[in-house]
Motif scaffolding. Structure first.
Motif, PDB file in Angstrom:
ATOM      1  N   ALA A 288     -12.649  -8.236  -0.928  1.00  0.00           N
ATOM      2  CA  ALA A 288     -12.593  -7.027  -1.745  1.00  0.00           C
ATOM      3  C   ALA A 288     -11.221  -6.382  -1.614  1.00  0.00           C
ATOM      4  O   ALA A 288     -10.543  -6.526  -0.585  1.00  0.00           O
ATOM      5  CB  ALA A 288     -13.680  -6.042  -1.322  1.00  0.00           C
ATOM      6  N   ARG A 289     -10.850  -5.685  -2.672  1.00  0.00           N
ATOM      7  CA  ARG A 289      -9.530  -5.054  -2.733  1.00  0.00           C
ATOM      8  C   ARG A 289      -9.672  -3.563  -2.456  1.00  0.00           C
ATOM      9  O   ARG A 289     -10.571  -2.910  -2.991  1.00  0.00           O
ATOM     10  CB  ARG A 289      -8.946  -5.267  -4.145  1.00  0.00           C
ATOM     11  CG  ARG A 289      -7.572  -4.751  -4.364  1.00  0.00           C
ATOM     12  CD  ARG A 289      -7.088  -5.200  -5.753  1.00  0.00           C
ATOM     13  NE  ARG A 289      -5.729  -4.795  -5.972  1.00  0.00           N
ATOM     14  CZ  ARG A 289      -5.376  -3.609  -6.437  1.00  0.00           C
ATOM     15  NH1 ARG A 289      -6.296  -2.738  -6.757  1.00  0.00           N
ATOM     16  NH2 ARG A 289      -4.095  -3.312  -6.606  1.00  0.00           N
ATOM     17  N   ARG A 290      -8.773  -3.054  -1.602  1.00  0.00           N
ATOM     18  CA  ARG A 290      -8.733  -1.607  -1.337  1.00  0.00           C
ATOM     19  C   ARG A 290      -8.073  -0.949  -2.540  1.00  0.00           C
ATOM     20  O   ARG A 290      -6.919  -1.226  -2.861  1.00  0.00           O
ATOM     21  CB  ARG A 290      -7.920  -1.357  -0.058  1.00  0.00           C
ATOM     22  CG  ARG A 290      -7.628   0.110   0.253  1.00  0.00           C
ATOM     23  CD  ARG A 290      -8.863   0.801   0.766  1.00  0.00           C
ATOM     24  NE  ARG A 290      -8.526   2.121   1.292  1.00  0.00           N
ATOM     25  CZ  ARG A 290      -8.533   3.255   0.562  1.00  0.00           C
ATOM     26  NH1 ARG A 290      -8.833   3.240  -0.732  1.00  0.00           N
ATOM     27  NH2 ARG A 290      -8.230   4.394   1.155  1.00  0.00           N
ATOM     28  N   THR A 291      -8.829  -0.090  -3.212  1.00  0.00           N
ATOM     29  CA  THR A 291      -8.295   0.503  -4.458  1.00  0.00           C
ATOM     30  C   THR A 291      -7.359   1.673  -4.142  1.00  0.00           C
ATOM     31  O   THR A 291      -7.317   2.146  -3.007  1.00  0.00           O
ATOM     32  CB  THR A 291      -9.451   0.986  -5.332  1.00  0.00           C
ATOM     33  OG1 THR A 291     -10.330   1.792  -4.535  1.00  0.00           O
ATOM     34  CG2 THR A 291     -10.230  -0.195  -5.872  1.00  0.00           C
TER      35      THR A 291
ATOM     36  N   GLY B  72     -18.453   0.946   0.481  1.00  0.00           N
ATOM     37  CA  GLY B  72     -18.296   2.179  -0.286  1.00  0.00           C
ATOM     38  C   GLY B  72     -17.301   2.034  -1.421  1.00  0.00           C
ATOM     39  O   GLY B  72     -16.756   0.957  -1.672  1.00  0.00           O
ATOM     40  N   GLY B  73     -17.048   3.159  -2.092  1.00  0.00           N
ATOM     41  CA  GLY B  73     -16.310   3.148  -3.357  1.00  0.00           C
ATOM     42  C   GLY B  73     -14.835   2.816  -3.270  1.00  0.00           C
ATOM     43  O   GLY B  73     -14.195   2.648  -4.308  1.00  0.00           O
ATOM     44  N   ALA B  74     -14.275   2.729  -2.060  1.00  0.00           N
ATOM     45  CA  ALA B  74     -12.828   2.494  -1.956  1.00  0.00           C
ATOM     46  C   ALA B  74     -12.473   1.014  -2.102  1.00  0.00           C
ATOM     47  O   ALA B  74     -11.294   0.657  -2.012  1.00  0.00           O
ATOM     48  CB  ALA B  74     -12.310   3.017  -0.615  1.00  0.00           C
ATOM     49  N   PHE B  75     -13.467   0.169  -2.340  1.00  0.00           N
ATOM     50  CA  PHE B  75     -13.206  -1.272  -2.443  1.00  0.00           C
ATOM     51  C   PHE B  75     -13.820  -1.841  -3.719  1.00  0.00           C
ATOM     52  O   PHE B  75     -14.908  -1.422  -4.130  1.00  0.00           O
ATOM     53  CB  PHE B  75     -13.802  -2.012  -1.234  1.00  0.00           C
ATOM     54  CG  PHE B  75     -13.083  -1.729   0.038  1.00  0.00           C
ATOM     55  CD1 PHE B  75     -12.008  -2.523   0.430  1.00  0.00           C
ATOM     56  CD2 PHE B  75     -13.452  -0.661   0.840  1.00  0.00           C
ATOM     57  CE1 PHE B  75     -11.329  -2.251   1.609  1.00  0.00           C
ATOM     58  CE2 PHE B  75     -12.773  -0.379   2.015  1.00  0.00           C
ATOM     59  CZ  PHE B  75     -11.710  -1.183   2.404  1.00  0.00           C
TER      60      PHE B  75
ATOM     61  N   LEU C  98     -22.736  -5.728   1.048  1.00  0.00           N
ATOM     62  CA  LEU C  98     -21.393  -5.494   1.594  1.00  0.00           C
ATOM     63  C   LEU C  98     -20.633  -4.495   0.720  1.00  0.00           C
ATOM     64  O   LEU C  98     -19.921  -3.624   1.233  1.00  0.00           O
ATOM     65  CB  LEU C  98     -20.630  -6.820   1.704  1.00  0.00           C
ATOM     66  CG  LEU C  98     -21.133  -7.726   2.827  1.00  0.00           C
ATOM     67  CD1 LEU C  98     -20.504  -9.116   2.735  1.00  0.00           C
ATOM     68  CD2 LEU C  98     -20.835  -7.116   4.204  1.00  0.00           C
ATOM     69  N   THR C  99     -20.788  -4.602  -0.590  1.00  0.00           N
ATOM     70  CA  THR C  99     -20.151  -3.641  -1.496  1.00  0.00           C
ATOM     71  C   THR C  99     -20.660  -2.239  -1.185  1.00  0.00           C
ATOM     72  O   THR C  99     -19.883  -1.278  -1.090  1.00  0.00           O
ATOM     73  CB  THR C  99     -20.480  -4.008  -2.964  1.00  0.00           C
ATOM     74  OG1 THR C  99     -19.958  -5.304  -3.222  1.00  0.00           O
ATOM     75  CG2 THR C  99     -19.874  -3.006  -3.937  1.00  0.00           C
TER      76      THR C  99
ATOM     77  N   TYR D  45     -17.332   1.461  10.576  1.00  0.00           N
ATOM     78  CA  TYR D  45     -16.598   0.248  10.190  1.00  0.00           C
ATOM     79  C   TYR D  45     -15.974   0.445   8.802  1.00  0.00           C
ATOM     80  O   TYR D  45     -14.795   0.154   8.589  1.00  0.00           O
ATOM     81  CB  TYR D  45     -17.561  -0.939  10.175  1.00  0.00           C
ATOM     82  CG  TYR D  45     -16.942  -2.284   9.835  1.00  0.00           C
ATOM     83  CD1 TYR D  45     -16.612  -3.188  10.842  1.00  0.00           C
ATOM     84  CD2 TYR D  45     -16.705  -2.661   8.513  1.00  0.00           C
ATOM     85  CE1 TYR D  45     -16.057  -4.425  10.544  1.00  0.00           C
ATOM     86  CE2 TYR D  45     -16.155  -3.898   8.207  1.00  0.00           C
ATOM     87  CZ  TYR D  45     -15.832  -4.772   9.226  1.00  0.00           C
ATOM     88  OH  TYR D  45     -15.277  -6.006   8.905  1.00  0.00           O
ATOM     89  N   ALA D  46     -16.772   0.966   7.878  1.00  0.00           N
ATOM     90  CA  ALA D  46     -16.274   1.165   6.512  1.00  0.00           C
ATOM     91  C   ALA D  46     -15.142   2.180   6.495  1.00  0.00           C
ATOM     92  O   ALA D  46     -14.135   2.001   5.796  1.00  0.00           O
ATOM     93  CB  ALA D  46     -17.420   1.627   5.614  1.00  0.00           C
ATOM     94  N   GLU D  47     -15.299   3.219   7.305  1.00  0.00           N
ATOM     95  CA  GLU D  47     -14.259   4.256   7.378  1.00  0.00           C
ATOM     96  C   GLU D  47     -12.957   3.658   7.909  1.00  0.00           C
ATOM     97  O   GLU D  47     -11.863   3.912   7.389  1.00  0.00           O
ATOM     98  CB  GLU D  47     -14.745   5.389   8.292  1.00  0.00           C
ATOM     99  CG  GLU D  47     -13.752   6.520   8.467  1.00  0.00           C
ATOM    100  CD  GLU D  47     -14.188   7.492   9.568  1.00  0.00           C
ATOM    101  OE1 GLU D  47     -15.048   7.146  10.411  1.00  0.00           O
ATOM    102  OE2 GLU D  47     -13.639   8.596   9.580  1.00  0.00           O
ATOM    103  N   LEU D  48     -13.097   2.833   8.960  1.00  0.00           N
ATOM    104  CA  LEU D  48     -11.911   2.188   9.535  1.00  0.00           C
ATOM    105  C   LEU D  48     -11.231   1.280   8.515  1.00  0.00           C
ATOM    106  O   LEU D  48     -10.008   1.283   8.385  1.00  0.00           O
ATOM    107  CB  LEU D  48     -12.313   1.342  10.742  1.00  0.00           C
ATOM    108  CG  LEU D  48     -12.432   2.053  12.072  1.00  0.00           C
ATOM    109  CD1 LEU D  48     -13.012   1.093  13.092  1.00  0.00           C
ATOM    110  CD2 LEU D  48     -11.060   2.548  12.513  1.00  0.00           C
TER     111      LEU D  48
END
Ligand SMILES: C[S@@+](CC[C@H](N)C(=O)[O-])C[C@H]1O[C@@H](n2cnc3c(N)ncnc32)[C@H](O)[C@@H]1O
Length: 208
Positions: free
Chosen positions: A205-208, A177-180, A172-173, A132-135
């Motif tokens: 959360a924002r996609r960095t 993972g680190g991309a958000f 959830l953070t 899910y996180a990868e997607l």
């Protein structure tokens, strides 16, 4: 309606919706919190928005009536999507409907907003959570956002006969993972049609 790989779980959800989409525990007359949190992100009307596990939610119809032009609803349950489309009548063709398992999503499309109310918490296995996180990481454009609602740590332990993984903003953070980067989180008490109260965590959360 576009097809993505489904599975036997679809029958479970079709059966849940068979009792009437306004009688399921997650039913809401209007998608108020979702609309508020999406509006806070101030997206342009042509922002690509996907509602994963959107089911028969009124969110897509509300976004359409607010002028949004690029809305996708993905769900495992054909019955739910059929109900949502029927409710929209002639307007249904203005939405992209994807039928299948979100974990099998291979869409080349990218989205500005990934909305999920009460789907992620059904992913209780770490590999599914990682998928899910990868997607989310690969599907959301940099600068885009997730708006996710799950049962809170003091929310129900099961829903629709299935076990759930409850979350707060910290879990959830960690899961994403680190991309958000977190933008906001809050709690909501959802009243079910039978009068029960369910505590939800909402997380943006924002996609960095
Ligand atoms: C609790 S309901 C929430 C529906 C909707 N988001 C709402 O707020 O009304 C969960 C939804 O997720 C769908 N679902 C469950 N697992 C899924 C998966 N792996 N892929 C896509 N949809 C899924 C179900 O069919 C159901 O419509």
């Amino acid at each position: 309606m576009n097809e993505i790989h489904g599975g036997d779980a679809a029958a479970h959800w079709d059966a849940a919706y068979a009792k009437g989409e306004d009688r399921v525990s997650w039913f809401q007359q209007d998608a108020g919190m979702s609309l508020r949190l999406i509006a806070d992100l101030n997206p342009p009307v042509d922002a690509a928005i996907i509602d994963v596990g959107g089911g028969a939610s009124p969110l897509a119809a509300s976004l359409l009536s607010l002028g949004h032009t690029d809305i996708t609803v993905l769900d495992l349950s054909r019955a739910a999507l059929d109900a949502a489309r029927a409710a929209l009548g002639e307007q249904a063709h203005r939405i992209t409907w994807l039928h299948g398992d979100l974990l099998a999503l291979t869409s080349p499309r990218r989205y500005a907003i990934w909305h999920d109310r009460a789907v992620l918490h059904f992913l209780t296995d770490p590999p599914d959570q990682a998928r899910y996180a990868e997607l989310a990481r690969n599907t959301i454009v940099p600068g885009g956002h997730v708006v996710i609602a799950t049962f809170a740590p003091d929310g129900p332990e099961r829903c629709s006969g299935l076990p759930v993984q409850r979350h707060d903003s910290r879990s959830l953070t960690e899961l994403l993972g680190g991309a958000f980067t977190e933008v906001a989180h809050l709690r909501e008490d959802h009243r079910t049609p039978s009068g029960a109260t369910q505590h939800f965590t909402w997380f943006v959360a924002r996609r960095t």
